[in-house]
Design an enzyme around this catalytic site. Sequence first.
Site, mmCIF file in Angstrom:
data_model
loop_
_atom_site.group_PDB
_atom_site.id
_atom_site.type_symbol
_atom_site.label_atom_id
_atom_site.label_comp_id
_atom_site.label_asym_id
_atom_site.label_seq_id
_atom_site.Cartn_x
_atom_site.Cartn_y
_atom_site.Cartn_z
ATOM 1 N N ASP A 1 1.755 -4.626 -4.778
ATOM 2 C CA ASP A 1 1.112 -4.163 -6.004
ATOM 3 C C ASP A 1 1.962 -3.074 -6.675
ATOM 4 O O ASP A 1 2.510 -2.192 -6.004
ATOM 5 C CB ASP A 1 -0.268 -3.586 -5.636
ATOM 6 C CG ASP A 1 -1.127 -3.287 -6.842
ATOM 7 O OD1 ASP A 1 -1.387 -4.207 -7.625
ATOM 8 O OD2 ASP A 1 -1.548 -2.120 -7.004
ATOM 9 N N GLU B 1 13.191 -8.530 10.347
ATOM 10 C CA GLU B 1 12.939 -8.552 11.798
ATOM 11 C C GLU B 1 11.889 -9.609 12.157
ATOM 12 O O GLU B 1 11.701 -9.908 13.330
ATOM 13 C CB GLU B 1 12.417 -7.187 12.265
ATOM 14 C CG GLU B 1 13.414 -6.051 12.121
ATOM 15 C CD GLU B 1 12.761 -4.707 12.444
ATOM 16 O OE1 GLU B 1 11.837 -4.674 13.294
ATOM 17 O OE2 GLU B 1 13.168 -3.711 11.829
HETATM 18 C C1 NOJ Z 1 -2.219 -4.689 -10.335
HETATM 19 C C2 NOJ Z 1 -3.376 -5.480 -9.818
HETATM 20 O O1 NOJ Z 1 -3.092 -6.848 -9.982
HETATM 21 C C3 NOJ Z 1 -4.590 -5.038 -10.600
HETATM 22 O O2 NOJ Z 1 -5.698 -5.857 -10.340
HETATM 23 C C4 NOJ Z 1 -4.865 -3.598 -10.276
HETATM 24 O O3 NOJ Z 1 -5.932 -3.143 -11.092
HETATM 25 C C5 NOJ Z 1 -3.638 -2.721 -10.525
HETATM 26 N N1 NOJ Z 1 -2.430 -3.309 -10.026
HETATM 27 C C6 NOJ Z 1 -3.799 -1.363 -9.868
HETATM 28 O O4 NOJ Z 1 -3.697 -1.472 -8.481
#
Ligand code: NOJ
Length: 543
Positions: A217, A268
């Site tokens: 993310d 790894e």
């Molecule tokens: C991207 C994620 O796909 C989204 O759903 C989220 O709100 C934001 N990152 C923050 O983590």
Amino acid sequence: MPARLVTARSAMEQPRPASQSPSPWWRSAVVYQVYLRSFADGNGDGIGDLTGLRARLPYLTWLGVDALWINPHYPSGGADGGYDVIDYRAVDPDYGDVADLEALVADARRLGLRVLLDVVPNHTSDQHPWFRAALADPDSPEAMRYHFAPPSEEPPNNWQSLFGGPAWSRTPDGRWYLHLFAPEQPDLNWRDPAVAADFEKTLRFWLDRGVSGFRVDVAYGLFKDAGLRDNPGAYSPTLFGHGPEQAMTWNQPEVHDVWRRWRSICDEYPDTMLVGEVCLADLEQVALYSRPDEMHQSFSFRLLKSPWSAEAFADGVRTALDAFGRVQAPVSWVLGNHDKDRLVTRFGGGAVGAARARAAALLLLALPGSAYVYAGDELGLPQAEVPDEAKRDPIFFRSAGARAGRDGCRVPMPWNASAGVGFSPRGAAEPWLPIPAGWPRSAVSRQTRDGGSMLHLYRRALALRAEHPALGSGAATVSRRGDVLTVRCTGEGRTVRCVVNMGSGTVLVRSRGTVLLASAEHVPSSGGSVALPPDSAVWLAED
Ligand code: NOJ
Ligand code: CA
């Protein structure tokens, strides 16, 4: 409208290098994205969970995908659909426990499916023990792991939250803390080595349990400008991604060392991978995140953000192939996810939107690289109308309703045509988001019985992709003539053309071989040509 003749030759055609072989699985994998909370409820509390997902794994093998990516499963404050994590090495009780996740991974492996988890390194929940300790004591080691600024009238800089409003909120004792998303998601300070060390522990924790890698993310975040200087311009949610106007918050050079380190950890563990969410406008910059010693992939969101236009799609495909080709990485194509309106709706809704979504599916699954399919897109689900009082997305609340938010692409999956659509067992609690009235019509049970359904189109396309080396692997050339986009895919000496008619009239496409698959019901062929209706696509195998 008269039919026009389209040939594969075009001045815009560009040769692409063939990918290396033998290829690791992830270079051409089709990854199915499971929004865990909305996929299948095993225990009847109205919330999707790991047991429910486990029971539905045979559906995914029947469909023919290679892997699944599960949206965050961690204990969470629930402020942003699980992207506010309280404990990175545990499972939220809503979803089950670590043993359930291990059982899911084992079942999936037996069925030939790999499991990717979501990891959230840019921010934690405000309920994470570190943030609680940091609030309690400004001099604690935990306080160094976030971005705090001393009390003052104004926030330290002009940074904005992506969900609306300033990116700084106050602590009870008057300090400021940074959150580029919701206030419940304080940003971590990656200049503190304790942060990196803890995430490495998290990666190993799950890799040791047999997962095949992670979707990362906000992989373009983590580090911020060391001086916390003002951004030169404002963020706009309508752009392809962030650019120089947001240069102080995103894409700091130091972040690439994190991905090098994470890559070495994955190395790894055989056959594991990382795919990064990198929302930068410049695909050349996005591709740098998947250089050979960094992440294996970084999503290409260009098609997800393109209107239904051959020009926009040709540009999106070509730009991505060029940018990722330069770093020898496969493109990770995305048409839908849990953050964007459903593609049927984006492409016009109703029968037109559905026809376009079918055509787009053939394009997605023909292109060389890895393809990500968001759960429910294989059913052609439209964006659901979620009543305001049922909404959960912080984007809706922080924009005071000006932005609709993302709940409409996150409603439960329809498995059968009953009122509850088979999401939960009989007699269960209400689902966590209401089931839209039209959902039973799109149910899996109905579509499996209808050979012309969207679901069967996906299944057939996935089966053909597995059979034909030209589809999904190999090389591609892109050309456009007017409203007609052609991608010529070649692998192991065989060629398949994917031709997409994005205009309003039928076009004649010269064909020297077999129609492998068409997105429209009627695609007549005669005299070496096929008549391709508007808003449809065809796969033509060359003899
Ligand atoms: C991207 C994620 O796909 C989204 O759903 C989220 O709100 C934001 N990152 C923050 O983590
Ligand atoms: Ca449940």
